[in-house]
Design an enzyme around this catalytic site. Structure first.
Site, mmCIF file in Angstrom:
data_model
loop_
_atom_site.group_PDB
_atom_site.id
_atom_site.type_symbol
_atom_site.label_atom_id
_atom_site.label_comp_id
_atom_site.label_asym_id
_atom_site.label_seq_id
_atom_site.Cartn_x
_atom_site.Cartn_y
_atom_site.Cartn_z
ATOM 1 N N ASP A 197 -5.971 16.077 37.403
ATOM 2 C CA ASP A 197 -5.562 16.844 38.574
ATOM 3 C C ASP A 197 -6.668 16.873 39.639
ATOM 4 O O ASP A 197 -7.842 16.556 39.362
ATOM 5 C CB ASP A 197 -5.216 18.274 38.144
ATOM 6 N N ASP A 230 4.875 19.327 42.723
ATOM 7 C CA ASP A 230 5.070 20.576 41.979
ATOM 8 C C ASP A 230 6.453 21.152 42.240
ATOM 9 O O ASP A 230 6.846 22.130 41.601
ATOM 10 C CB ASP A 230 4.021 21.622 42.400
HETATM 11 C C1 GLA Z 1 -1.532 21.704 39.843
HETATM 12 C C2 GLA Z 1 -0.556 20.731 39.215
HETATM 13 C C3 GLA Z 1 0.321 21.449 38.214
HETATM 14 C C4 GLA Z 1 -0.529 22.110 37.165
HETATM 15 C C5 GLA Z 1 -1.531 23.036 37.822
HETATM 16 C C6 GLA Z 1 -2.501 23.600 36.817
HETATM 17 O O1 GLA Z 1 -0.878 22.594 40.679
HETATM 18 O O2 GLA Z 1 0.203 20.102 40.190
HETATM 19 O O3 GLA Z 1 1.205 20.537 37.613
HETATM 20 O O4 GLA Z 1 -1.178 21.138 36.387
HETATM 21 O O5 GLA Z 1 -2.267 22.375 38.832
HETATM 22 O O6 GLA Z 1 -3.433 24.415 37.377
#
Ligand code: GLA
Length: 719
Positions: A471, A541
């Site tokens: 990430d 997301d």
């Molecule tokens: C980001 C990612 C999510 C998740 C969060 C965790 O927002 O896009 O899928 O992994 O971080 O903190």
């Protein structure tokens, strides 16, 4: 094939269906002649004429102006009054740049060298070698051809052959000049939660640009643009695709002059890029993938998809079955511990789900997003026996084990920051801007990148995760470095990207069998640079199926389904569903690498049966989804989406239709089938390929009143 005709001085680059041509003019300039459908007879295309007011090199006379002729590359301040591709400032501060052709070479294979991600293979390369006698720099401009995918790579190298340092201030290794086409600009625009919506803008007499200054390729604009003919359709019209392979700040711009001359430039963002080149040093640009198709947007997309799959994504993973996973994030967020994971693993094993991914929250004192980024050791309160013991118990259920990391980031509330406050990006004497409560590690400093890489390797090496989600949850601000001397501060932005690539190299080497998935607050780093390291990327997301549809459609314009991770979730709601409808959500998540991000421990008996059937179906569909040709189908209403993935040999296809409006009695025309095949679906209904392409497939929709969907898988029986 690349050919040079000594009489006309034309260099021509042919792929299966396209031609690209340039002409050496007056022994030292390179005029751009043509890019488009395969053709011969290009010599008529170059004309010189007197244009009032146009500057011309004194030695060439009034008929030759660098401002009016289409060129392969253009140079700042020396007779081309438009925005130019390359600007180099010499020791005396003068930034006038003028490269003249010295020589060229044509050779088999790709252009080697550099420290950036690059496309593998390549049939042949043309290398134009230019020299600027004032700055003393050489410019190598490379064109590598990939005949079968109708693609071309462009990149450049600058070598300082002088005895003083110079500063590169602009380097757009990809320039495309058009003199006779009326084109629109297609881009993928968005924001967090709404990435890569397809938009088509007319190109006005102006300068139009998409860019990132976020330090990553960004949610706002994707480093991809297409120039398309007016009224382009999915299956007809002309499209030029420009895919910039870089994960940092970029700029793709068009400039159109009165009269129609249009120039496209693609490269690193001029605002945040500069590079000092000492004597004998060299600098490589990132590469740009170019393609042309007269088979509409689908033709362009298919060329890019083939290129990405065959030459960018790691061949070990690209077509290999991807584990069907369940991710803990939207299921339980930070509330993970041993019991939760084991409960999920057990349920996964009954549902045909291959893997559980332990998302954020497994390390340091991490209970929310305020602390512990940078502290890459397991949280013993949540996992008292450690990660290896957990992974072993998960694997005992026949379920694989995946994990989440965010290597480039740090919280101020972390042991790492307390030990090394100087290891973050920041600008001297200024406050840091926070975003998601976090700061960014200074990856321009190799010691920092090595340290964080080593910590992650130490934490995970025994566990050998089957999958690692990488990430990147904030944009860069105050991009300065305590490590770099003051004269190199302007390089911090590009050096950060190089540091991040090195870290990707290190971790992907340390875990060669793990499937890596890219992520950046959803889909904020979805680009052809990062795809060299990760075969798939979390697309967004946004998991509300209704809002996710345009994101997936837009992303598929440039990137293959095999790179687009898509999950069935239960969290995000819309006005259509009364409660999460797993059938509907699956139909949407099929548009990519399908997985789950839902509470699989509290499903109803019906929902469990639904998921079991879905995972069985997915195992059948996945090889096709990973390797086939994607056809987005048009002729639909605004709220309808349909695509078909047809196998390369045309013996099978998957059809997926989703309407987020009312059911319509429509037929959807298919493309790319074998007209002599009888295609039979799973219920035994047969249709000839010809009928499906001419009259279309009459929809049988699972109608839920406000929305409906239909997934149908067909196999060909030859007549
Ligand atoms: C980001 C990612 C999510 C998740 C969060 C965790 O927002 O896009 O899928 O992994 O971080 O903190």
């Amino acid at each position: 094939m690349i050919t040079f005709d000594n009489e006309s001085k034309i260099i021509k680059i042919d792929t299966e269906n396209t031609s690209y041509a340039m002409k050496i003019v007056r022994g030292k300039y390179v005029a751009h002649l043509y890019y488009g459908a395969k053709t011969d007879g290009l010599s008529r295309l170059y004309k010189e004429k007197i244009v009032s007011f146009a500057p011309y090199p004194a030695e060439e006379g009034v008929k030759f102006s660098l401002d009016t002729v289409a060129t392969e590359l253009s140079f700042f301040g020396s007779g081309d009054l438009k925005d130019t591709a390359i600007k180099i400032c010499g020791q005396n501060g003068d930034c006038t740049t003028l490269f003249k052709l010295e020589d060229f070479r044509i050779y088999k294979g790709g252009a080697k060298g550099g420290n950036l991600p690059y496309s593998r293979d390549g049939d042949e390369t043309l290398e134009l070698i230019y020299f600027d006698e004032v700055s003393g720099c050489k410019l190598h401009s490379y064109y590598t051809v990939y005949e079968n995918s109708d693609t071309l790579i462009r990149k450049a190298k600058i070598v300082n052959e002088s005895d003083s340092s110079v500063s590169i201030r602009a380097l757009f290794a990809c320039q495309l000049d058009f003199t006779d086409k009326k084109l629109d600009m297609l881009t993928l625009a968005g924001k967090y939660y709404s990435e890569r919506h397809k938009q088509i803008l007319p190109i006005g007499i102006s300068r139009q640009s998409i860019y990132s200054k976020c330090g990553h390729s960004s949610h706002r604009h994707n480093p991809f643009a297409a120039l398309v003919s007016k009224h382009i359709k999915e299956n007809s019209g002309e499209a030029y695709g420009v895919l910039f392979g870089y994960s940092g700040d970029f700029e793709i711009q068009t400039e159109k002059l009165f009269g129609g001359f249009t120039r496209l430039l693609a490269g690193m963002n001029r605002d945040t890029f500069e590079w000092r080149l000492l004597p004998n040093e060299e600098f490589y640009s990132p590469e740009t993938v170019l393609t042309y198709s007269d088979r509409g947007l689908n033709g362009m997309s298919q060329n890019l998809h083939d290129h990405i799959r065959k030459h960018i994504v790691n061949p070990k993973f690209v077509y290999a079955p991807r584990p069907i996973l369940v991710n803990t994030w939207e299921a339980v967020y930070f509330k993970i511990d041993n019991d939760v994971i084991l409960r999920y693993a057990e349920n996964a094993s009954h549902l045909g789900i291959d893997m559980i991914v332990v998302d954020d929250g497994w390390f340091g004192e991490r209970d929310d997003d305020k602390a512990a980024l940078g502290d890459w050791f397991v949280n013993r309160k949540k996992f008292p026996d450690g990660l290896l013991a957990l992974a072993e118990r998960v694997r005992d259920f026949g379920v694989k084990f995946g994990i989440w990391i965010e290597p480039e980031m740090i919280n101020a509330d972390s042991d790492l920051f307390r030990a090394h406050p100087e290891w973050v990006l920041g600008s001297k004497n200024r406050e840091y801007s926070l975003s998601r409560n976090q700061l960014v590690l200074d990856l321009t400093n190799p010691e920092v990148a090595d340290y964080v890489g080593d910590c992650i390797i130490a934490a995970l090496k025994d566990v050998k995760p089957d999958y690692i989600k990488w990430d990147f949850n904030r944009s860069l601000t105050e991009v300065g470095s305590a490590y770099l001397p003051k004269e190199l501060q302007g390089e911090a932005s590009h050096r950060f990207v190089l540091g991040s690539y090195r870290l990707h190299e290190k971790l992907t080497r340390a875990f060669p069998d793990a499937v890596f998935e890219g992520c950046s607050g959803g889909g904020g780093r979805f680009d052809a640079g990062i795809l060299h390291y990760v075969p798939q990327i979390w697309t967004s997301d946004q998991t509300d199926p209704v809002r996710r549809l345009p994101i997936q459609l837009g992303t598929s314009v440039a990137y293959p389904l095999s790179t687009m991770s898509a999950h069935v979730s239960h969290r995000k709601f819309n006005k259509l569903e009364e409660k999460p409808d797993y059938g509907f959500r699956f139909a949407v998540a099929l548009w990519g690498v399908t997985g789950y991000e839902t509470d699989i421990t509290s499903l109803s008996a019906d929902e469990r049966e639904t998921l079991k059937k879905q995972t069985r179906d997915l195992k059948k569909y996945q090889p096709l989804l990973l390797s086939g040709d994607l056809f987005r189908l048009d002729g639909l209403y605004k709220k309808e989406y349909a695509f078909a993935v047809v196998s390369k040999d045309k013996t099978e296809f998957l059809f997926d239709y989703i309407s987020v409006g009312k059911k319509r009695n429509v037929s959807v025309k298919l493309f790319g089938l074998n007209e002599n095949c009888v295609y039979t679906d799973e219920a035994g209904n047969g249709y000839s390929g010809k009928t499906l392409m001419q009259d279309g497939l009459k929809l049988q929709c699972t109608d839920k009143g406000k929305y409906c969907y239909s997934i149908r898988y067909f196999v060909c029986n030859y007549k």
